[in-house]
Every structure is written in C-alpha cells, then in structure tokens.
Design a protein around this motif. Structure first.
Motif, PDB file in Angstrom:
ATOM      1  N   PHE A 116      30.253  42.871 -38.623  1.00  8.89           N
ATOM      2  CA  PHE A 116      29.517  43.602 -39.643  1.00  8.89           C
ATOM      3  C   PHE A 116      28.726  42.571 -40.447  1.00  8.89           C
ATOM      4  O   PHE A 116      28.055  41.738 -39.868  1.00  8.89           O
ATOM      5  CB  PHE A 116      30.442  44.461 -40.520  1.00  8.89           C
ATOM      6  N   PHE A 117      28.710  42.594 -41.752  1.00 13.77           N
ATOM      7  CA  PHE A 117      27.994  41.689 -42.656  1.00 13.77           C
ATOM      8  C   PHE A 117      26.508  42.009 -42.788  1.00 13.77           C
ATOM      9  O   PHE A 117      25.807  41.357 -43.544  1.00 13.77           O
ATOM     10  CB  PHE A 117      28.123  40.211 -42.239  1.00 13.77           C
ATOM     11  N   GLY A 118      25.990  42.999 -42.029  1.00 15.27           N
ATOM     12  CA  GLY A 118      24.587  43.352 -42.147  1.00 15.27           C
ATOM     13  C   GLY A 118      23.710  42.609 -41.150  1.00 15.27           C
ATOM     14  O   GLY A 118      24.162  41.703 -40.447  1.00 15.27           O
ATOM     15  N   ALA A 119      22.456  42.994 -41.087  1.00 15.99           N
ATOM     16  CA  ALA A 119      21.501  42.404 -40.146  1.00 15.99           C
ATOM     17  C   ALA A 119      20.545  41.471 -40.874  1.00 15.99           C
ATOM     18  O   ALA A 119      20.242  41.662 -42.046  1.00 15.99           O
ATOM     19  CB  ALA A 119      20.712  43.502 -39.438  1.00 15.99           C
ATOM     20  N   CYS A 120      20.080  40.441 -40.153  1.00 14.93           N
ATOM     21  CA  CYS A 120      19.097  39.503 -40.701  1.00 14.93           C
ATOM     22  C   CYS A 120      18.118  39.155 -39.591  1.00 14.93           C
ATOM     23  O   CYS A 120      18.472  38.453 -38.638  1.00 14.93           O
ATOM     24  CB  CYS A 120      19.788  38.245 -41.232  1.00 14.93           C
ATOM     25  N   GLU A 121      16.904  39.662 -39.706  1.00 16.68           N
ATOM     26  CA  GLU A 121      15.923  39.489 -38.641  1.00 16.68           C
ATOM     27  C   GLU A 121      15.388  38.062 -38.557  1.00 16.68           C
ATOM     28  O   GLU A 121      14.991  37.608 -37.487  1.00 16.68           O
ATOM     29  CB  GLU A 121      14.763  40.462 -38.845  1.00 16.68           C
ATOM     30  N   GLU A 128      25.265  36.919 -46.823  1.00 13.25           N
ATOM     31  CA  GLU A 128      26.192  37.014 -45.691  1.00 13.25           C
ATOM     32  C   GLU A 128      25.486  37.185 -44.354  1.00 13.25           C
ATOM     33  O   GLU A 128      25.785  36.461 -43.398  1.00 13.25           O
ATOM     34  CB  GLU A 128      27.123  38.222 -45.888  1.00 13.25           C
ATOM     35  N   ALA A 129      24.598  38.168 -44.269  1.00 11.15           N
ATOM     36  CA  ALA A 129      23.991  38.504 -42.985  1.00 11.15           C
ATOM     37  C   ALA A 129      23.252  37.320 -42.383  1.00 11.15           C
ATOM     38  O   ALA A 129      23.388  37.012 -41.192  1.00 11.15           O
ATOM     39  CB  ALA A 129      23.054  39.689 -43.151  1.00 11.15           C
ATOM     40  N   ILE A 166      23.493  34.043 -43.236  1.00 11.17           N
ATOM     41  CA  ILE A 166      24.316  32.850 -43.012  1.00 11.17           C
ATOM     42  C   ILE A 166      25.116  32.987 -41.728  1.00 11.17           C
ATOM     43  O   ILE A 166      25.130  32.074 -40.896  1.00 11.17           O
ATOM     44  CB  ILE A 166      25.227  32.593 -44.222  1.00 11.17           C
ATOM     45  N   ILE A 167      25.790  34.117 -41.511  1.00  9.40           N
ATOM     46  CA  ILE A 167      26.577  34.249 -40.281  1.00  9.40           C
ATOM     47  C   ILE A 167      25.672  34.255 -39.058  1.00  9.40           C
ATOM     48  O   ILE A 167      25.985  33.649 -38.034  1.00  9.40           O
ATOM     49  CB  ILE A 167      27.470  35.510 -40.304  1.00  9.40           C
ATOM     50  N   GLN A 168      24.508  34.907 -39.155  1.00  9.67           N
ATOM     51  CA  GLN A 168      23.637  34.939 -37.987  1.00  9.67           C
ATOM     52  C   GLN A 168      23.048  33.569 -37.693  1.00  9.67           C
ATOM     53  O   GLN A 168      22.845  33.206 -36.528  1.00  9.67           O
ATOM     54  CB  GLN A 168      22.525  35.976 -38.170  1.00  9.67           C
ATOM     55  N   SER A 169      22.791  32.781 -38.734  1.00 13.31           N
ATOM     56  CA  SER A 169      22.270  31.433 -38.497  1.00 13.31           C
ATOM     57  C   SER A 169      23.331  30.552 -37.839  1.00 13.31           C
ATOM     58  O   SER A 169      23.008  29.698 -37.004  1.00 13.31           O
ATOM     59  CB  SER A 169      21.789  30.804 -39.808  1.00 13.31           C
ATOM     60  N   ILE A 170      24.597  30.748 -38.189  1.00 14.81           N
ATOM     61  CA  ILE A 170      25.680  30.009 -37.527  1.00 14.81           C
ATOM     62  C   ILE A 170      25.736  30.372 -36.048  1.00 14.81           C
ATOM     63  O   ILE A 170      25.849  29.503 -35.174  1.00 14.81           O
ATOM     64  CB  ILE A 170      27.025  30.307 -38.212  1.00 14.81           C
ATOM     65  N   ILE A 171      25.639  31.666 -35.746  1.00 13.06           N
ATOM     66  CA  ILE A 171      25.657  32.123 -34.355  1.00 13.06           C
ATOM     67  C   ILE A 171      24.427  31.634 -33.609  1.00 13.06           C
ATOM     68  O   ILE A 171      24.521  31.161 -32.465  1.00 13.06           O
ATOM     69  CB  ILE A 171      25.747  33.656 -34.312  1.00 13.06           C
ATOM     70  N   ASN A 172      23.261  31.714 -34.253  1.00 13.13           N
ATOM     71  CA  ASN A 172      22.030  31.264 -33.597  1.00 13.13           C
ATOM     72  C   ASN A 172      22.088  29.777 -33.273  1.00 13.13           C
ATOM     73  O   ASN A 172      21.632  29.346 -32.194  1.00 13.13           O
ATOM     74  CB  ASN A 172      20.823  31.531 -34.492  1.00 13.13           C
ATOM     75  N   ALA A 173      22.618  28.996 -34.198  1.00 16.00           N
ATOM     76  CA  ALA A 173      22.704  27.552 -33.965  1.00 16.00           C
ATOM     77  C   ALA A 173      23.584  27.246 -32.768  1.00 16.00           C
ATOM     78  O   ALA A 173      23.301  26.334 -31.977  1.00 16.00           O
ATOM     79  CB  ALA A 173      23.242  26.854 -35.213  1.00 16.00           C
ATOM     80  N   PHE A 174      24.653  27.998 -32.608  1.00 22.31           N
ATOM     81  CA  PHE A 174      25.529  27.801 -31.447  1.00 22.31           C
ATOM     82  C   PHE A 174      24.801  28.155 -30.157  1.00 22.31           C
ATOM     83  O   PHE A 174      24.855  27.417 -29.164  1.00 22.31           O
ATOM     84  CB  PHE A 174      26.790  28.655 -31.598  1.00 22.31           C
ATOM     85  N   SER A 175      24.101  29.286 -30.143  1.00 24.64           N
ATOM     86  CA  SER A 175      23.381  29.714 -28.945  1.00 24.64           C
ATOM     87  C   SER A 175      22.275  28.740 -28.562  1.00 24.64           C
ATOM     88  O   SER A 175      21.981  28.554 -27.375  1.00 24.64           O
ATOM     89  CB  SER A 175      22.772  31.109 -29.160  1.00 24.64           C
ATOM     90  N   GLU A 176      21.666  28.111 -29.584  1.00 22.89           N
ATOM     91  CA  GLU A 176      20.537  27.215 -29.317  1.00 22.89           C
ATOM     92  C   GLU A 176      20.967  25.776 -29.093  1.00 22.89           C
ATOM     93  O   GLU A 176      20.140  24.927 -28.748  1.00 22.89           O
ATOM     94  CB  GLU A 176      19.546  27.296 -30.480  1.00 22.89           C
ATOM     95  N   THR A 234      24.635  39.113 -30.315  1.00 19.83           N
ATOM     96  CA  THR A 234      25.253  39.734 -31.489  1.00 19.83           C
ATOM     97  C   THR A 234      25.164  41.247 -31.399  1.00 19.83           C
ATOM     98  O   THR A 234      24.110  41.803 -31.077  1.00 19.83           O
ATOM     99  CB  THR A 234      24.562  39.259 -32.776  1.00 19.83           C
ATOM    100  N   LEU A 235      26.281  41.892 -31.697  1.00 18.37           N
ATOM    101  CA  LEU A 235      26.353  43.349 -31.707  1.00 18.37           C
ATOM    102  C   LEU A 235      26.643  43.820 -33.137  1.00 18.37           C
ATOM    103  O   LEU A 235      27.778  44.174 -33.466  1.00 18.37           O
ATOM    104  CB  LEU A 235      27.462  43.840 -30.764  1.00 18.37           C
ATOM    105  N   PRO A 236      25.641  43.794 -34.012  1.00 18.72           N
ATOM    106  CA  PRO A 236      25.904  44.179 -35.405  1.00 18.72           C
ATOM    107  C   PRO A 236      26.229  45.656 -35.520  1.00 18.72           C
ATOM    108  O   PRO A 236      25.701  46.486 -34.785  1.00 18.72           O
ATOM    109  CB  PRO A 236      24.597  43.832 -36.113  1.00 18.72           C
ATOM    110  N   THR A 237      27.121  45.991 -36.429  1.00 19.83           N
ATOM    111  CA  THR A 237      27.467  47.381 -36.693  1.00 19.83           C
ATOM    112  C   THR A 237      27.554  47.576 -38.196  1.00 19.83           C
ATOM    113  O   THR A 237      27.607  46.616 -38.956  1.00 19.83           O
ATOM    114  CB  THR A 237      28.822  47.753 -36.065  1.00 19.83           C
ATOM    115  N   GLU A 238      27.607  48.823 -38.601  1.00 16.91           N
ATOM    116  CA  GLU A 238      27.759  49.136 -40.017  1.00 16.91           C
ATOM    117  C   GLU A 238      29.208  48.932 -40.438  1.00 16.91           C
ATOM    118  O   GLU A 238      30.132  49.243 -39.690  1.00 16.91           O
ATOM    119  CB  GLU A 238      27.329  50.575 -40.300  1.00 16.91           C
ATOM    120  N   TRP A 239      29.390  48.437 -41.661  1.00 14.17           N
ATOM    121  CA  TRP A 239      30.734  48.140 -42.139  1.00 14.17           C
ATOM    122  C   TRP A 239      31.632  49.362 -42.115  1.00 14.17           C
ATOM    123  O   TRP A 239      32.779  49.299 -41.675  1.00 14.17           O
ATOM    124  CB  TRP A 239      30.650  47.571 -43.564  1.00 14.17           C
TER     125      TRP A 239
END
Length: 431
Positions: free
Chosen positions: A34-39, A51-52, A54-64, A73-78
């Motif tokens: 969850f944590f929301g989406a960040c385009e 939150e949205a 920061i967590i997505q940037s951590i995931i993106n850095a790992f993927s890259e 990433t499979l974002p969902t509503e809280w």
C-alpha cells in the motif's frame, strides 16, 4: 535457468553494492504494497518526499541496480489491501514479496501462508541482531521470524502552532501546552473555538480505524484493554470514559465527526483545525507542506500523543515485508531474488525513516543521520509509550467490529450501551 536448492539460491541473494549472482539474471518478482502511488518516484530515496515516493524510489533503485532482478510493483488501496492479498493467496498467485502489519503475523503464519525466514536471513546479508527487540518480537511467531521489519509507526499529535498561539495555548518560551486530563482537553478545545473560530481536533472519525485508535490510546492510558486472551473486556469504565471524552468534544462542536482521512488532513493543511491525530507516516510530508508558502499551514509542530489519564500510551504497529511459503517451497530462484530485495529494503531503513516512521535497526536508531531528521526529537518518547491490542488471528475482523460499533455512537446516534453490547457479542464470537 538451472534449478537451485533453497539454501544455495538464498546464498546468492547476498547484496554487495547491488550485485547478486548471474544465476539470478533476468529474474522478475512482484511486490504487493500500500502506501499510495508515486508516478515520478525516481531512484533516489534521499531526495524523495512522502511514503509513496520514498518506498517506490527504494524499489526502483533495486530494479535499476546491476543485479539482474526486476521488481514489478502491485500498488493497492490501504483499506482493501488485506482482502486483495487474501484473494491472491486463495487463488495461488500472491505477490513474491508483500507488506503487512505486526497484528497480521499470527493470522498468516498460523495459516502457513508466509514463509519462515529464520534460517535464510544471514545468508541473504540481513543481520537480525541489528533489529530492535520490539522489531524482532513484531516479526516473530514462536521461535521463527516470518518477515523483515520496516518501521514502528504510531499515532501522534500534529499541531498548527499559529492556531494554538492565538488561542493562548503556548508557554512564554513558545512551547506547546499539552492537555493532561479530559477536562483540560475540553478547556483547550473551547479556547480554540472561542478565540480563533477553528476546530480543535480532527481525525478520520467516519471511515478508517484512525478515530478508534484515539479511543484505544485513552483506554490503554487507563490500564485497560479490549480483550484478554479469549475473553472480551471492552465494556468497562475505561472504554466509556474514552468514548465520553471524544463525544464531549463532538457535542460541543469542537470536532467534525464526519471527516474521513483525506478531509481531516486537508482541513489541517488548510489551517482550519488546530490538531490532527494522525500517524508518524506524514511527518515528512507535513513538514514539506508547511515549507510551501502556498499552503496555509505554516508553523507545523508534532509531538507525542498526550497523556490524559494515568499511564502514557498511544496506538502503534509495525510495517514489515513477508514472502509466501509457496515461493520458498517451489521456486528457489525467485525466493533468492525476494531475499535480495528484502536485504535491500533492510539496508534502506534510514531512508524510509525520513517519512517520520521510527527505524527498526539499532545501527540506524543510534546514528547521527537519524537523530538529525526533522522533528525527530519532538516525538522521541513515542517508542516508549507504544501499545497495541494483544495478538489474535482474528484481528482484522475485531478491528472491523470496533470501527463499525464505536463509530455508530457519534455517526448514527446509537447508544453507548447498545454499541458496546453488540461489539462485545461479536468480538467474543470471534475470539
């Protein structure tokens, strides 16, 4: 790709500057969160805000990173997250890594849904000895560790200091005057309304559990809880006092009980309310908003949840990351990739703590970087007063019952006697 034993695959997950073995090249894994989406999250969590992102940037850095692993990433509503996760498990297709809360560990571990990670953490480069004792307890069931902890999060008191100053609720040195009893709380609310025309307190009292968490804190401050083992203990003087503390504010017109989460937050940012009861997860976001000259909230402060009764307490929980047991049993390569992602997330605990959440790693908690985060000293005692309900495999259903019945008191006029009676019956059946 050649098949590996679980032990061998797990050992390949050791991270060293983003590197993993070529055996994991071109591996794709999914992460549910969850944590929301960040385009426009980017891949640098040190510059991301909220939150949205920061967590997505951590995931993106790992993927890259040059590790051969891609994360989808499979974002969902809280509010529908656990329904979706359970549906995915029932369909045999859960995310390879997914976020969850401390209060859900017993349920998922008892069902055998999530993998025991105990024996694989060290091989993946994750040092559980660096986790705070509360974090270890949060991710454990019996002797096994079932997840990698991410944070401690809790309910705080977010304050518009301009409104409080106008109402005469600051000391001569400019520090905030906190209420220390229900009577003082009501007096402060009256002062804010009479001197500023603004509401005193806002939270989501109509949809999510946020408002119920306020009541739980006041119940715990009176040294009571809502159940003990398999016996419900909700209907008592402490619960009734907590409810009256809130309804007195509502009845006097100092709280808008119709606000949902977004409306309560927007009212705070718009300078329409003195105090917002919300979590650690918005500290970074509110500080950034207060720095924006176009946002009415200008003088932002945050503090520990105030103690109105005998014992300091506030609601708290832990975010963590788990892996399906089926992935560990059936797909060693993806399991190794999942462990590599967990190691990456664990290494980025300081970056995640920027949100306002409390870190779980001792080395981060003791660092200057953590101590120097904005507003950190303002709620340093929150970790010492953190509370939650006892573990239960039916926590989700119990929480739904509390929200439904307690909110009915101020939203529909249901009597406290009837609401507590109905809640006790339903919770006892669940227990």
């Amino acid at each position: 790709m050649r098949r590996l034993s679980i032990a061998a695959a797990a050992s390949l997950a050791v991270m060293a500057g983003g590197q993993v073995s070529e055996a994991l090249a071109e591996t794709e894994i999914t992460i549910g969160r969850f944590f929301g989406a960040c385009e426009n999250a980017g891949n640098d969590p040190t510059v991301a805000v909220g939150e949205a992102c920061i967590i997505q940037s951590i995931i993106n850095a790992f993927s890259e990173a040059d590790n051969g692993i891609t994360v989808v990433t499979l974002p969902t509503e809280w509010d529908s997250y656990y329904d979706q996760i359970k549906t995915a498990y029932a369909g045999g297709n859960p995310p390879d890594v997914h976020v969850m809360h401390r209060h859900r560990v017993l349920e998922f571990a008892t069902l055998g849904a999530i993998a025991a990670l105990t024996d694989d953490l060290a091989g993946a480069g994750i040092d559980s000895r660096d986790w705070a004792d509360l974090a270890v307890a949060a991710v454990s069931n019996g002797d096994d560790i079932y997840a990698v902890p991410f944070d401690f999060h809790a309910t705080l008191w977010h304050v518009n200091m301009d409104i409080m100053e106008e109402a005469g609720l600051v000391n001569q040195d400019g520090t905030l005057i906190l209420p220390s009893s229900p009577e003082e709380l009501l007096e402060q609310a009256k002062a804010v309304k009479e001197k500023t025309g603004k509401d005193y307190l806002a939270s989501d009292f109509s949809v999510s559990p946020m408002g119920v968490r306020v009541l739980l804190a006041w119940i715990w401050q009176q040294n009571q809880n809502i159940f003990n083992g398999d016996t419900v203990t909700l209907d008592n003087d402490a619960t009734r006092t907590a409810i009256k503390t809130l309804t007195d504010l509502i009845d006097a017109g100092y709280v808008n009980e119709q606000y949902d989460y977004q409306n309560a937050q927007q009212a705070f940012l718009n300078g329409e309310v003195a105090i917002l009861a919300n979590g650690t997860w918005v500290v970074d976001f509110y500080a950034a908003q207060a720095a924006d000259p176009e946002v009415p909230l200008a003088n932002y402060h945050v503090t520990d949840f105030p103690t109105l009764f005998e014992t300091p307490a506030t609601w708290a929980d832990t975010h963590m990351w788990a892996v399906p047991a089926s992935l560990k049993a059936n797909n060693p390569e993806k399991y190794a990739a999942a462990l590599a992602l967990l190691a990456w997330i664990n290494e980025n605990n300081a970056a995640w703590a920027k949100t306002g959440h409390m870190a779980v790693r001792k080395s981060v908690l003791e660092s200057d970087e953590y101590a120097n985060l904005p507003h950190r000293a303002d709620y340093a005692n929150t970790a010492n007063i953190a509370r939650d309900v006892p573990p239960s495999v039916k926590y989700g259903a119990i929480q739904d019952t509390l929200v439904r019945e307690l909110q009915s008191i101020w939203l529909t006029g249901k009597s406290t006697d009837d609401a507590l009676s109905d809640a006790e019956i339903d919770i006892q059946d669940l227990l």
